[in-house]
Design a protein around this motif. Structure first.
Motif, PDB file in Angstrom:
ATOM      1  N   GLU A 222       5.614   4.953  12.705  1.00 53.91           N
ATOM      2  CA  GLU A 222       5.607   5.233  12.274  1.00 53.91           C
ATOM      3  C   GLU A 222       6.341   5.834  10.889  1.00 53.91           C
ATOM      4  O   GLU A 222       5.984   5.323   9.765  1.00 53.91           O
ATOM      5  N   GLN A 223       7.590   5.858  10.976  1.00 56.28           N
ATOM      6  CA  GLN A 223       8.721   6.677  10.325  1.00 56.28           C
ATOM      7  C   GLN A 223       9.081   5.569   9.485  1.00 56.28           C
ATOM      8  O   GLN A 223       8.600   5.748   7.948  1.00 56.28           O
ATOM      9  N   THR A 224       9.191   4.186   9.838  1.00 58.36           N
ATOM     10  CA  THR A 224       9.438   3.051   8.708  1.00 58.36           C
ATOM     11  C   THR A 224       8.812   3.047   7.898  1.00 58.36           C
ATOM     12  O   THR A 224       8.388   2.198   6.542  1.00 58.36           O
ATOM     13  N   GLN A 225       7.440   2.702   8.374  1.00 56.28           N
ATOM     14  CA  GLN A 225       6.377   2.049   7.912  1.00 56.28           C
ATOM     15  C   GLN A 225       5.873   3.269   6.322  1.00 56.28           C
ATOM     16  O   GLN A 225       5.734   2.833   5.203  1.00 56.28           O
ATOM     17  N   PHE A 226       6.190   4.493   6.391  1.00 57.15           N
ATOM     18  CA  PHE A 226       6.280   5.922   6.060  1.00 57.15           C
ATOM     19  C   PHE A 226       7.531   5.188   4.802  1.00 57.15           C
ATOM     20  O   PHE A 226       7.187   5.102   3.481  1.00 57.15           O
ATOM     21  N   LEU A 227       8.123   5.448   5.505  1.00 58.17           N
ATOM     22  CA  LEU A 227       9.653   5.402   4.628  1.00 58.17           C
ATOM     23  C   LEU A 227       9.230   3.811   3.239  1.00 58.17           C
ATOM     24  O   LEU A 227       9.340   3.778   2.217  1.00 58.17           O
ATOM     25  N   THR A 228       8.770   2.637   4.119  1.00 54.72           N
ATOM     26  CA  THR A 228       8.500   0.975   3.432  1.00 54.72           C
ATOM     27  C   THR A 228       7.847   1.672   2.286  1.00 54.72           C
ATOM     28  O   THR A 228       8.138   1.240   1.114  1.00 54.72           O
TER      29      THR A 228
ATOM     30  N   GLY B  98      15.438  -1.987   8.468  1.00 52.62           N
ATOM     31  CA  GLY B  98      15.686  -2.946   7.135  1.00 52.62           C
ATOM     32  C   GLY B  98      14.405  -2.118   6.671  1.00 52.62           C
ATOM     33  O   GLY B  98      13.181  -2.844   5.416  1.00 52.62           O
ATOM     34  N   VAL B  99      14.413  -0.819   6.525  1.00 60.99           N
ATOM     35  CA  VAL B  99      13.059  -0.189   5.598  1.00 60.99           C
ATOM     36  C   VAL B  99      13.815  -0.338   4.092  1.00 60.99           C
ATOM     37  O   VAL B  99      12.546  -1.092   3.270  1.00 60.99           O
ATOM     38  N   PRO B 100      14.231  -0.276   3.761  1.00 56.28           N
ATOM     39  CA  PRO B 100      14.940  -0.531   2.008  1.00 56.28           C
ATOM     40  C   PRO B 100      14.391  -2.583   1.390  1.00 56.28           C
ATOM     41  O   PRO B 100      14.349  -1.907   1.000  1.00 56.28           O
ATOM     42  N   LEU B 101      15.474  -3.442   2.920  1.00 59.75           N
ATOM     43  CA  LEU B 101      14.947  -4.550   2.986  1.00 59.75           C
ATOM     44  C   LEU B 101      12.895  -4.778   2.256  1.00 59.75           C
ATOM     45  O   LEU B 101      12.613  -5.073   1.885  1.00 59.75           O
ATOM     46  N   ASP B 102      12.990  -3.862   3.776  1.00 60.80           N
ATOM     47  CA  ASP B 102      11.140  -4.120   3.695  1.00 60.80           C
ATOM     48  C   ASP B 102      10.627  -3.751   2.538  1.00 60.80           C
ATOM     49  O   ASP B 102       9.244  -3.574   1.912  1.00 60.80           O
ATOM     50  N   ALA B 103      11.498  -2.977   1.783  1.00 66.33           N
ATOM     51  CA  ALA B 103      10.708  -1.464   0.389  1.00 66.33           C
ATOM     52  C   ALA B 103      10.760  -2.613  -0.824  1.00 66.33           C
ATOM     53  O   ALA B 103       9.946  -3.581  -1.513  1.00 66.33           O
ATOM     54  N   TYR B 104      12.175  -3.631  -0.724  1.00 68.23           N
ATOM     55  CA  TYR B 104      12.169  -4.512  -1.276  1.00 68.23           C
ATOM     56  C   TYR B 104      10.959  -5.413  -1.558  1.00 68.23           C
ATOM     57  O   TYR B 104      10.313  -6.379  -2.883  1.00 68.23           O
TER      58      TYR B 104
END
Length: 188
Positions: free
Chosen positions: A23-29, A123-129
């Motif tokens: 959930e933390q990566t989902q929030f950040l993404t 992968g957070v920044p990549l997924d956000a992009y």
């Protein structure tokens, strides 16, 4: 994004997650995908700074002892987990790697089968992009992200000089006596 903003965002993301670390990566993404492209890459730059800083022999020793072994990839995922714990845990671990015993104990008490590893955090920044630009083909998004990432300065990793060996448990015990006492015979 400043260092302070980065750690604030990590802390907010950690507080927003009650069920599991993903959930933390989902929030950040989700959050980063609503920000400017520069903010996404700035998050990446801050993350990489702490990722490189945590590339130390004592931290690798701690990961090795706690998990009953730790490969190169495992150490990468461990450092991503460490950053995801927030500034206080990270800085304490940098000054005293044995301080992670309480974070490990908490993780074990949660009894969800988790390890102190967090590959998806990388992968957070990549997924956000990819989410921000809504790429229909993920591979196109990956290519575009890395082409853009090449425009930013790289954070160099320090030279690793090991002060322990896996065939000498006493060398590891000197680095992290509390973690060694609790996890050597009963790793994650």
């Amino acid at each position: 994004m400043t260092e302070t903003t980065f750690w604030e965002l990590i802390d907010i993301s950690k507080k927003q997650t009650t069920e599991n670390k993903y959930e933390q990566t989902q929030f950040l993404t989700n959050y980063l995908s609503t920000q400017t492209e520069e903010e996404i890459f700035s998050f990446e730059e801050q993350f990489q700074k702490f990722y490189a800083k945590s590339y130390t022999s004592p931290l690798w020793c701690v990961a090795y002892v706690a998990m009953g072994g730790c490969s190169d990839d495992g150490f990468d995922y461990f450092r991503a987990w460490l950053i995801a714990q927030g500034k206080e845990v990270f800085e304490n671990a940098m000054h005293n790697p044995d301080s992670l015993v309480s974070a490990f104990d908490t993780l074990r008490e949660q009894n969800r089968g988790d390890y102190p590893e967090f590959e998806s955090m990388l992968g957070v920044p990549l997924d956000a992009y990819i989410k921000k630009y809504n790429f229909a083909d993920r591979d196109d998004g990956i290519d575009a992200y890395y082409a853009r990432l090449d425009e930013f300065p790289r954070v160099p990793f320090p030279e690793m000089v090991f002060n322990w060996t896996e065939d000498n448990p006493e060398s590891m015990k000197k680095i992290c006596p509390a973690i060694f006492a609790k996890y050597w015979d009963d790793p994650f």
